[in-house]
Design an enzyme around this catalytic site. Structure first.
Site, PDB file in Angstrom:
ATOM      1  N   ASN A  13     -32.578  -3.412  -1.704  1.00 11.01           N
ATOM      2  CA  ASN A  13     -31.428  -2.632  -2.196  1.00 11.01           C
ATOM      3  C   ASN A  13     -32.027  -1.347  -2.771  1.00 11.01           C
ATOM      4  O   ASN A  13     -32.681  -1.377  -3.811  1.00 11.01           O
ATOM      5  CB  ASN A  13     -30.709  -3.460  -3.260  1.00 11.01           C
ATOM      6  CG  ASN A  13     -29.439  -2.846  -3.799  1.00 11.01           C
ATOM      7  OD1 ASN A  13     -28.897  -3.349  -4.771  1.00 11.01           O
ATOM      8  ND2 ASN A  13     -28.929  -1.794  -3.205  1.00 11.01           N
ATOM      9  N   GLN A  46     -27.533   3.226  -3.681  1.00 13.23           N
ATOM     10  CA  GLN A  46     -26.982   3.741  -4.932  1.00 13.23           C
ATOM     11  C   GLN A  46     -27.889   4.821  -5.525  1.00 13.23           C
ATOM     12  O   GLN A  46     -29.114   4.781  -5.339  1.00 13.23           O
ATOM     13  CB  GLN A  46     -26.814   2.625  -5.983  1.00 13.23           C
ATOM     14  CG  GLN A  46     -25.574   1.768  -5.820  1.00 13.23           C
ATOM     15  CD  GLN A  46     -25.826   0.561  -4.942  1.00 13.23           C
ATOM     16  OE1 GLN A  46     -26.969   0.133  -4.753  1.00 13.23           O
ATOM     17  NE2 GLN A  46     -24.766   0.002  -4.380  1.00 13.23           N
ATOM     18  N   CYS A  75     -25.030  -2.476 -11.726  1.00 21.67           N
ATOM     19  CA  CYS A  75     -25.909  -2.737 -10.584  1.00 21.67           C
ATOM     20  C   CYS A  75     -27.129  -3.456 -11.124  1.00 21.67           C
ATOM     21  O   CYS A  75     -27.964  -2.851 -11.804  1.00 21.67           O
ATOM     22  CB  CYS A  75     -26.296  -1.447  -9.867  1.00 21.67           C
ATOM     23  SG  CYS A  75     -27.440  -1.726  -8.489  1.00 21.67           S
ATOM     24  N   ASN A 159     -18.885  -5.594 -13.271  1.00 21.22           N
ATOM     25  CA  ASN A 159     -18.178  -5.092 -12.092  1.00 21.22           C
ATOM     26  C   ASN A 159     -17.532  -6.284 -11.388  1.00 21.22           C
ATOM     27  O   ASN A 159     -17.951  -7.430 -11.567  1.00 21.22           O
ATOM     28  CB  ASN A 159     -19.128  -4.329 -11.156  1.00 21.22           C
ATOM     29  CG  ASN A 159     -20.329  -5.150 -10.731  1.00 21.22           C
ATOM     30  OD1 ASN A 159     -20.594  -6.228 -11.268  1.00 21.22           O
ATOM     31  ND2 ASN A 159     -21.086  -4.655  -9.775  1.00 21.22           N
ATOM     32  N   ASN A 192     -16.650  -6.442  -4.952  1.00 21.75           N
ATOM     33  CA  ASN A 192     -17.847  -6.827  -4.209  1.00 21.75           C
ATOM     34  C   ASN A 192     -17.630  -8.242  -3.680  1.00 21.75           C
ATOM     35  O   ASN A 192     -17.228  -9.129  -4.443  1.00 21.75           O
ATOM     36  CB  ASN A 192     -19.070  -6.799  -5.122  1.00 21.75           C
ATOM     37  CG  ASN A 192     -19.295  -5.426  -5.732  1.00 21.75           C
ATOM     38  OD1 ASN A 192     -19.745  -4.514  -5.073  1.00 21.75           O
ATOM     39  ND2 ASN A 192     -18.960  -5.285  -7.012  1.00 21.75           N
ATOM     40  N   GLU A 210     -21.041  -4.961  -0.525  1.00 25.93           N
ATOM     41  CA  GLU A 210     -20.838  -4.246  -1.783  1.00 25.93           C
ATOM     42  C   GLU A 210     -19.738  -3.192  -1.680  1.00 25.93           C
ATOM     43  O   GLU A 210     -19.649  -2.468  -0.687  1.00 25.93           O
ATOM     44  CB  GLU A 210     -22.141  -3.577  -2.229  1.00 25.93           C
ATOM     45  CG  GLU A 210     -23.213  -4.558  -2.653  1.00 25.93           C
ATOM     46  CD  GLU A 210     -24.317  -3.887  -3.442  1.00 25.93           C
ATOM     47  OE1 GLU A 210     -23.995  -3.134  -4.381  1.00 25.93           O
ATOM     48  OE2 GLU A 210     -25.496  -4.113  -3.115  1.00 25.93           O
ATOM     49  N   ARG A 211     -18.948  -3.131  -2.715  1.00 28.44           N
ATOM     50  CA  ARG A 211     -17.891  -2.128  -2.839  1.00 28.44           C
ATOM     51  C   ARG A 211     -18.493  -0.718  -2.751  1.00 28.44           C
ATOM     52  O   ARG A 211     -19.353  -0.348  -3.528  1.00 28.44           O
ATOM     53  CB  ARG A 211     -17.205  -2.345  -4.194  1.00 28.44           C
ATOM     54  CG  ARG A 211     -16.135  -1.365  -4.568  1.00 28.44           C
ATOM     55  CD  ARG A 211     -15.595  -1.644  -5.961  1.00 28.44           C
ATOM     56  NE  ARG A 211     -16.625  -1.595  -6.993  1.00 28.44           N
ATOM     57  CZ  ARG A 211     -16.365  -1.580  -8.299  1.00 28.44           C
ATOM     58  NH1 ARG A 211     -15.125  -1.639  -8.737  1.00 28.44           N
ATOM     59  NH2 ARG A 211     -17.348  -1.533  -9.177  1.00 28.44           N
ATOM     60  N   CYS A 219     -28.063  -7.827  -3.748  1.00 32.48           N
ATOM     61  CA  CYS A 219     -27.142  -7.359  -4.792  1.00 32.48           C
ATOM     62  C   CYS A 219     -27.369  -8.230  -6.017  1.00 32.48           C
ATOM     63  O   CYS A 219     -27.058  -9.423  -6.005  1.00 32.48           O
ATOM     64  CB  CYS A 219     -25.696  -7.454  -4.322  1.00 32.48           C
ATOM     65  SG  CYS A 219     -24.485  -7.000  -5.585  1.00 32.48           S
TER      66      CYS A 219
END
Length: 276
Positions: A13, A46, A75, A159, A192, A210-211, A219
């Site tokens: 990620n 990200q 995150c 989140n 998510n 993931e959104r 994630c």
């Protein structure tokens, strides 16, 4: 505008990490989308931004932007990279680092330079706090998704997450169900979507859509959400190894009302500078 950055990843990620304490950089959604492009930009899932603390109890403020330019609350993989970055860049020499986020506070513990434990806070199952449209909190919800009826758990790890148990992670319909779940009408801020295969009471396989980013190699908050839902549903014990496409995380949770801990690696790839 010219600035320095680091490229990092947590189990694949990947992130662009920028120190906005010693540099003055403004990231518009359009600029973030250009930088995130893997053909013409830096390329990342990200963008992580390090800011000066907003309050005296925090060492830093931690901001996260998805590749589509949207700012998000949390995150977990990024938090581990954030901890390594601020030490690597000499912004702190602490081994326990307190950060504020859009949604709350986090504590990052540096076990080794590339192994970080993150106190992810207490999982939140109340629908209005996820947010999720439901009359009351349940261990399992029934969701209509296109032609499918899914039995899911919903939780916020800072989140929103929805978690579905599948028989085999390799054949799970992540590519089709992921975007449908992400934009499901019962999640007003999008969500998510995690697809979890229970291997044993202390081991799971997981894929996460993931959104705002699509399916990623790993994630961290998704791994935490999956374990929290699995424990709440009686499927898992309190110490769980999570296998993701990019590698493994260790998750520890003693149950409702208790903070959840995630341990995993943070990898520095390279440092760069860019004019834009």
């Amino acid at each position: 505008m010219h600035f320095h950055f680091s490229k990092m990843h947590g189990l694949g990620n990947d992130f662009m990490v920028v120190d906005c304490i010693t540099q003055n950089v403004f990231f518009s959604p359009e600029l973030i989308r250009r930088l995130a492009d893997r053909h013409t930009g830096v390329g990342f899932d990200q963008l992580l931004v390090v800011e000066a603390p907003y309050d005296p109890e925090s060492d830093f403020h931690y901001r996260i932007f998805n590749a589509d330019g949207s700012e998000v609350e949390q995150c977990g993989n990024g938090a581990r990279c954030f901890a390594r970055f601020v030490r690597m860049k000499g912004l702190t020499n602490k081994y326990t680092i307190h950060v504020s986020t859009k949604k709350g506070k986090m504590v990052l513990n540096v076990e080794e330079e590339d192994l970080i434990t993150v106190n992810m806070g207490v999982p939140e199952f109340e629908p209005n706090k996820i947010p999720f449209r439901a009359k009351q909190s349940e261990k399992t919800y029934i969701l209509r998704v296109g032609e499918h009826t899914l039995f899911c758990g919903a939780v916020s790890m800072g989140n929103p997450h929805v978690v579905t148990v599948v028989d085999d992670i390799r054949t799970a319909a992540v590519e089709t169900l992921g975007p449908l779940l992400e934009s499901h009408e019962r999640f007003p801020e999008r969500v998510n979507a995690g697809f979890m295969q229970v291997v044993s009471r202390d081991e799971i396989n997981l894929r996460v859509y993931e959104r705002g980013a699509g399916e990623t190699q790993a994630c961290g908050s998704g791994a935490c959400a999956a374990v929290a839902v699995g424990i709440l549903q009686g499927l898992l014990d309190e110490q769980v190894r999570v296998h993701l496409p990019g590698g493994e995380l260790e998750i520890h949770w003693q149950g409702p009302g208790k903070p959840l801990y995630m341990t995993g690696p943070a990898t520095h790839i390279y440092d760069g500078q860019i004019s834009c």
